[in-house]
Scaffold this motif. Structure first.
Motif, short mmCIF file in Angstrom:
data_model
loop_
_atom_site.label_atom_id
_atom_site.label_comp_id
_atom_site.label_asym_id
_atom_site.label_seq_id
_atom_site.Cartn_x
_atom_site.Cartn_y
_atom_site.Cartn_z
N GLY A 1 41.73 37.79 44.30
CA GLY A 1 43.38 37.88 44.04
C GLY A 1 43.61 38.26 42.75
O GLY A 1 42.72 38.40 41.72
N GLU B 1 46.95 38.24 39.42
CA GLU B 1 48.14 37.55 39.10
C GLU B 1 49.41 38.54 39.53
O GLU B 1 49.41 39.57 39.48
CB GLU B 1 48.22 37.25 37.57
CG GLU B 1 49.41 36.43 37.29
CD GLU B 1 49.11 36.10 35.78
OE1 GLU B 1 48.69 35.19 35.44
OE2 GLU B 1 50.08 36.98 34.87
N VAL C 1 52.69 33.87 39.84
CA VAL C 1 51.99 33.53 41.11
C VAL C 1 50.47 33.62 40.59
O VAL C 1 49.83 34.66 40.13
CB VAL C 1 52.07 34.38 42.09
CG1 VAL C 1 51.20 34.01 43.38
CG2 VAL C 1 53.44 34.15 42.78
N ALA D 1 46.48 33.97 39.95
CA ALA D 1 45.29 34.81 40.84
C ALA D 1 44.60 33.74 41.75
O ALA D 1 44.06 32.83 41.23
CB ALA D 1 44.44 35.66 39.85
N GLY D 2 44.22 34.17 42.93
CA GLY D 2 43.50 33.55 43.70
C GLY D 2 43.91 32.32 44.21
O GLY D 2 43.19 31.44 44.66
N LYS D 3 45.34 31.89 44.35
CA LYS D 3 45.95 30.88 44.98
C LYS D 3 46.87 31.00 45.85
O LYS D 3 47.54 32.30 46.14
CB LYS D 3 46.66 30.17 43.53
CG LYS D 3 45.61 29.49 42.52
CD LYS D 3 44.61 28.65 42.97
CE LYS D 3 43.94 28.26 41.60
NZ LYS D 3 42.79 27.38 42.05
N VAL E 1 46.25 40.98 47.39
CA VAL E 1 47.25 40.24 47.49
C VAL E 1 47.77 40.17 49.12
O VAL E 1 47.52 41.23 49.64
CB VAL E 1 48.44 40.56 46.92
CG1 VAL E 1 49.81 40.05 47.24
CG2 VAL E 1 48.35 40.58 45.17
N GLN F 1 40.63 31.48 52.98
CA GLN F 1 40.85 31.33 51.64
C GLN F 1 39.57 30.85 50.66
O GLN F 1 39.63 31.27 49.55
CB GLN F 1 42.12 30.71 51.22
CG GLN F 1 42.58 30.60 49.71
CD GLN F 1 43.05 31.92 49.14
OE1 GLN F 1 42.53 33.12 49.56
NE2 GLN F 1 43.48 31.94 48.11
N LYS G 1 39.63 33.89 48.35
CA LYS G 1 40.11 33.64 47.10
C LYS G 1 41.10 34.97 46.87
O LYS G 1 41.39 35.44 45.56
CB LYS G 1 39.24 33.48 45.97
CG LYS G 1 38.38 32.00 46.28
CD LYS G 1 37.61 31.89 44.93
CE LYS G 1 37.13 30.78 44.80
NZ LYS G 1 35.90 30.32 45.94
N LYS G 2 42.08 35.25 47.69
CA LYS G 2 43.06 36.09 47.55
C LYS G 2 44.33 35.47 47.03
O LYS G 2 44.33 34.17 46.91
CB LYS G 2 43.71 36.72 48.96
CG LYS G 2 42.56 37.35 49.62
CD LYS G 2 42.04 38.78 48.98
CE LYS G 2 41.34 39.62 49.87
NZ LYS G 2 40.49 40.57 49.19
N THR G 3 45.11 36.31 46.49
CA THR G 3 46.54 35.70 46.00
C THR G 3 47.41 35.87 47.03
O THR G 3 47.69 36.71 47.64
CB THR G 3 47.13 36.69 44.67
OG1 THR G 3 46.28 36.54 43.86
CG2 THR G 3 48.46 36.15 44.26
#
Length: 401
Positions: free
Chosen positions: A16, A18, A43, A45-47, A175, A201, A205-207
């Motif tokens: 992901g 930011e 937001v 990245a990766g969360k 994203v 996820q 590990k996408k945003t």
């Protein structure tokens, strides 16, 4: 560097990027109040960041401005460093996955055709699209051989949502936007889909920006939660445990609601507690007579039947084995299982539905053990003791100050 290049250039497994919203406002013509007023947020990245708030507060409008389904009146949005408002809108949307409540599948397309839409629009060759479709179906737990050629009307609500998520992820966007994606399915299916998203996820590990009005869902899924008020005013933006422990004001406290100690169970996962490994298991092809003998020797009453992929399917009582010709046709099919990604609250609800301990599944749906009521109760006791100790420590520090 473009959004796509950002997505593949990370070295820590995060795919992901930011997202930053700076002073974003949306004002519709003829209205006095802005639908979204001066909204600013990063937001990570990766969360997974969850927008939660009452209906009409502007959370969906805010999310849709990220992929410009709604154009902002003013402000700036950057995605992986790129100014989203300066990109070609079709190019932007093909880089952002989008999943909505009713799945939004094309009714006259098969499952495979639905999942392959964006890769096709991006000009991928046919073989690459086919390979990607099968990969995505496996990823969301749908057997390509069984589901590839079905139409949406031939799927359950939960299966449609899985296809919707697979379609949103098919072109490997950095994203993913999710607008109440699990709101239209029954509670058990909803819990399973939430677990599936968390499992995906950990791999991808996408945003992810996720909109919901359900605070429990926000606590379960969010790395961070944004509690929004009117016009998307940010009332609190923090981790779930921080919001549960210290709501910023009375409005946020109202979202947290009563039973905050019980809500602590949504912060703990099944993987965090010890599973029981003492259930007797059997395969679908095992002899009912032999299984009955094993139960008798072990002084147990129930056997857990696993399918050919070691996924739990049903409990069978010893008395049902005397006349049974097959383990696949007797016993009580499982109404609910939980995964290692499930919360302890999910596990507790499943136990109440099943009337006892419930099987737990691993990453591929395989049997990993069982979780029992006494385990959850012991954990709840420990949480209360820890909470009481923290409370005492806080008072002591306050007194000494």
């Amino acid at each position: 560097m473009s959004v796509a290049e950002h997505a593949v250039s990370t070295t820590d497994g995060v795919s992901g990027v930011e997202i930053e919203l700076e002073h974003v406002t949306k004002r519709y013509p003829g209205t006095r109040e802005a639908a979204v007023d001066d909204f600013s947020m990063i937001v990570p990245a990766g969360k997974i960041v969850v927008f939660v708030g009452p209906s009409g507060c502007g959370k969906t409008t805010t999310m849709r401005m990220i992929n410009r389904l709604i154009e902002p009146t003013s402000g700036r949005i950057t995605i992986g460093g790129d100014d989203a408002l300066k990109l070609d809108v079709d190019t932007l949307r093909r880089r952002i996955g989008y999943a909505i409540q009713q799945a939004g599948l094309f009714p006259h397309f098969t499952v495979a055709q639905n999942i392959g839409v964006v890769p096709g629009l991006l000009g991928w060759d046919k073989q690459k699209v086919t390979s990607r479709v099968e990969e995505m179906m496996d990823l969301v737990g749908l057997d390509p051989a069984d589901f590839r050629d079905r139409y949406p009307r031939q799927l359950s609500g939960g299966q449609q949502q899985r296809v919707g998520v697979a379609r949103a992820l098919a072109a490997d966007p950095p994203v993913l936007l999710m607008d109440e994606p699990f709101g239209a399915v029954d509670p058990i299916t909803r819990g399973n889909l939430q677990d599936e998203l968390l499992r995906l996820q950990t791999e991808l590990k996408k945003t992810i920006v996720f909109v919901t009005h359900d605070f429990d869902e926000a606590v379960k899924l969010g790395d961070k939660i944004a509690v929004l008020g009117n016009s998307s005013t940010i009332l609190q933006y923090d981790t779930p445990d921080a919001i549960l422990a210290n709501p910023a004001n009375d409005t946020v406290a109202g979202f947290v609601g009563a039973g905050a100690s019980l809500k602590q169970l949504t912060l703990l996962r099944v993987r965090d507690v010890e599973l029981k490994q003492d259930a007797l298991t059997a395969g679908l092809d095992d002899s009912p007579a032999e299984v009955r003998d094993k139960l008798t020797q072990a002084r147990k009453r129930f056997v857990l039947v696993l399918d050919h992929r070691r996924r739990p399917t049903r409990w069978v009582h010893v008395r049902e084995l005397g006349t049974a010709s097959s383990l696949g046709s007797v016993g009580k099919p499982l109404r609910d299982v939980v995964s290692l990604q499930s919360t302890l609250q999910d596990a507790l609800e499943a136990m109440l539905a099943e009337g006892g301990g419930v099987p737990v599944t691993g990453p591929k749906g395989e049997y990993a053990g069982t979780i029992e009521l006494d385990t959850v109760i012991a954990t709840l006791h420990q949480l209360r003791e820890d909470h009481a100790d923290d409370h005492v420590d806080g008072h002591t520090e306050g007194a000494s100050a």
